[in-house]
Scaffold this active site. Structure first.
Site, PDB file in Angstrom:
ATOM      1  CD  GLN A  93      -7.289  -8.849   5.931  1.00 58.55           C
ATOM      2  OE1 GLN A  93      -8.041  -8.629   4.978  1.00 58.55           O
ATOM      3  NE2 GLN A  93      -6.063  -8.322   5.999  1.00 58.55           N
ATOM      4  CG  ASP A 134      -2.756  -1.817  10.693  1.00 58.12           C
ATOM      5  OD1 ASP A 134      -3.946  -1.669  10.342  1.00 58.12           O
ATOM      6  OD2 ASP A 134      -2.238  -2.936  10.902  1.00 58.12           O
ATOM      7  CG  ASN A 174      -7.656   0.050  10.024  1.00 64.89           C
ATOM      8  OD1 ASN A 174      -6.972  -0.646  10.765  1.00 64.89           O
ATOM      9  ND2 ASN A 174      -8.895  -0.266   9.687  1.00 64.89           N
ATOM     10  CE  LYS A 175      -5.570  -4.807   5.896  1.00 63.32           C
ATOM     11  NZ  LYS A 175      -4.218  -5.094   5.339  1.00 63.32           N
ATOM     12  NE  ARG A 219      -5.215 -10.170  10.283  1.00 63.95           N
ATOM     13  CZ  ARG A 219      -6.136  -9.789  11.138  1.00 63.95           C
ATOM     14  NH1 ARG A 219      -6.565 -10.621  12.054  1.00 63.95           N
ATOM     15  NH2 ARG A 219      -6.636  -8.572  11.106  1.00 63.95           N
ATOM     16  N   GLY A 220      -2.619  -8.468  12.136  1.00 59.87           N
ATOM     17  CA  GLY A 220      -3.327  -7.590  13.066  1.00 59.87           C
ATOM     18  C   GLY A 220      -2.299  -6.864  13.908  1.00 59.87           C
ATOM     19  CB  ALA A 221      -1.676  -3.305  14.616  1.00 52.62           C
ATOM     20  NE  ARG A 277       1.691  -7.181   6.956  1.00 49.71           N
ATOM     21  CZ  ARG A 277       0.386  -7.227   7.217  1.00 49.71           C
ATOM     22  NH1 ARG A 277      -0.069  -7.930   8.245  1.00 49.71           N
ATOM     23  NH2 ARG A 277      -0.470  -6.559   6.470  1.00 49.71           N
TER      24      ARG A 277
END
Ligand SMILES: CSC[C@H]1O[C@H](OP(=O)(O)O)[C@H](O)[C@@H]1O
Length: 368
Positions: free
Chosen positions: A219, A260, A270-271, A67-69, A110
């Site tokens: 996270q 993201d 973003n998150k 995960r993570g852009a 996603r």
């Protein structure tokens, strides 16, 4: 999304133990397969999963093993190679048509991180434009995936340097609040926002990191603290609802987060919880930075209104481990991201420099 889950559900992949030290590189091309750190098991278990088929890569992205852009983009690029090497078509049109099918499965994992689509499109373009024979296209795609990964590592180090230059000049060492995980685990290595923090530490200007736990997937609690401990970065874990209090006490000098998807006007997805951080930072006159590679900017979107926000399984909200934290009969809402308006962002730090959100369009010329 449901269709993808069904299509890739049950697709197995092997959890392997390997001798090579992968450190915190989340995606590793090794021999004839891709190795991923299983980020759903950190920080209590360091497990590596082995990916040999593109549908396994799609599942690993959808389930947040990776995960993570930027890391999602890199993983999808290798997924495109894995899919290409299994295509049996010998004619170019047939090969490219099947490769588009691979792209669709990977692209349906996603919806928010634009790096996923940026990487997939770059791989499709590479396949369309190469002059090699059809049988040699997979090798060209492998090289293209490795190039994307290598570029991102250089990009993160440049972001770190540009970020260091714009952090507040305070006599004391800086305490920096961050949200979610934006480190090596979310990129090719080094990180974006956490990369700026690494550069700040290397310059001996860092006091400590205040890491939001980042409900519901945690996270920050699981991944950012793990990276900080690995690198001897002083870190304090706080619950997401503590950021305002810490700022009011004067504990925080700056806040820095990842992204993201950033729209052309600087609105940033973003998150979930990032918007809260931006609001309380503004309320306390604390600079709020976004750190992201240019591959995270979607210049086709004029504002954040058009950014698709992923909604994930409600279990992530109402379960901790396998235990429900609320009684039956409750409704749930689990958006994985929110959008911070550009006016709350002090600067967007990219590999081409730090810019005010309104000047982001000036960097469009650099986007490849
Ligand atoms: C270096 S960008 C990381 C970015 O991605 C995270 O989302 P997720 O963990 O769901 O992939 C989060 O938004 C981070 O800021």
């Amino acid at each position: 999304m449901e269709g993808v889950q069904q299509m890739i559900a049950g697709v197995g992949y092997d959890k392997v133990t390997i001798s090579m030290e992968t450190k915190v590189y989340p995606v590793i091309w090794h021999e004839d397969r891709v190795l991923l750190i299983d980020q759903t098991r950190l920080s209590h278990e360091y497990a590596i999963v082995e990916i040999k088929r593109y549908k396994d890569m799609a599942r690993a992205i959808a389930t947040m093993i990776v995960r993570g852009a930027p890391a999602i983009g890199i993983a999808a690029a290798y997924g495109m190679y894995l899919g290409a090497r299994d295509i049996q078509k010998s004619d170019r049109d047939g090969f490219l048509a099947e490769l588009k099918g691979v792209a669709e499965i990977l692209g349906n994992t996603r919806p928010t991180a634009v790096n996923l689509f940026w990487a997939i499109e770059r791989m499709l373009k590479t396949a369309r434009e190469t002059s090699v024979s059809v049988s040699e296209i997979p090798q060209v795609l492998l090289a293209a995936a490795q190039q994307i990964q290598a570029e991102d590592l250089n990009t993160c180090q440049a972001i770190g340097d540009h970020g260091l230059a714009v952090l507040p000049k305070t006599p004391e060492q800086l305490n920096i609040l961050t949200h979610c995980n934006t480190g090596s685990l979310a990129t090719a290595g080094y990180g974006t926002a956490l990369g700026v923090i690494r550069s700040c530490k290397a310059a001996q200007r860092l006091g400590r990191v205040y890491a939001d736990e980042t409900r519901p997937r945690l996270q920050g609690a699981k991944l950012t603290t793990w990276e900080c401990v690995q690198d001897q970065i002083p870190v304090t874990l706080i619950a997401d609802n503590m950021a305002a209090h810490c700022m009011k006490l004067g504990l925080i000098h700056a806040a820095i987060v990842g992204a993201d998807r950033i729209a052309a006007n600087g609105d940033t997805a973003n998150k979930i919880g990032t918007y809260n951080v931006a609001l309380v930072a503004r309320a306390h006159n604390i600079p709020f930075f976004v750190a992201a590679p240019l591959s995270t900017v979607d210049f086709r979107l004029q504002s954040g209104e058009g950014i698709p926000i992923e909604e994930r399984d409600p279990k992530e909200v109402y379960q901790i481990g396998s235990t429900a934290i609320c009684p039956p009969g409750v409704e749930f809402y689990n958006p994985a991201f929110d959008v911070t308006p550009a006016e709350l962002i002090t600067a967007i730090i990219t590999e081409h420099g730090a810019v005010a959100p309104g000047d982001l369009k000036n960097l469009m010329v650099h986007q490849c």
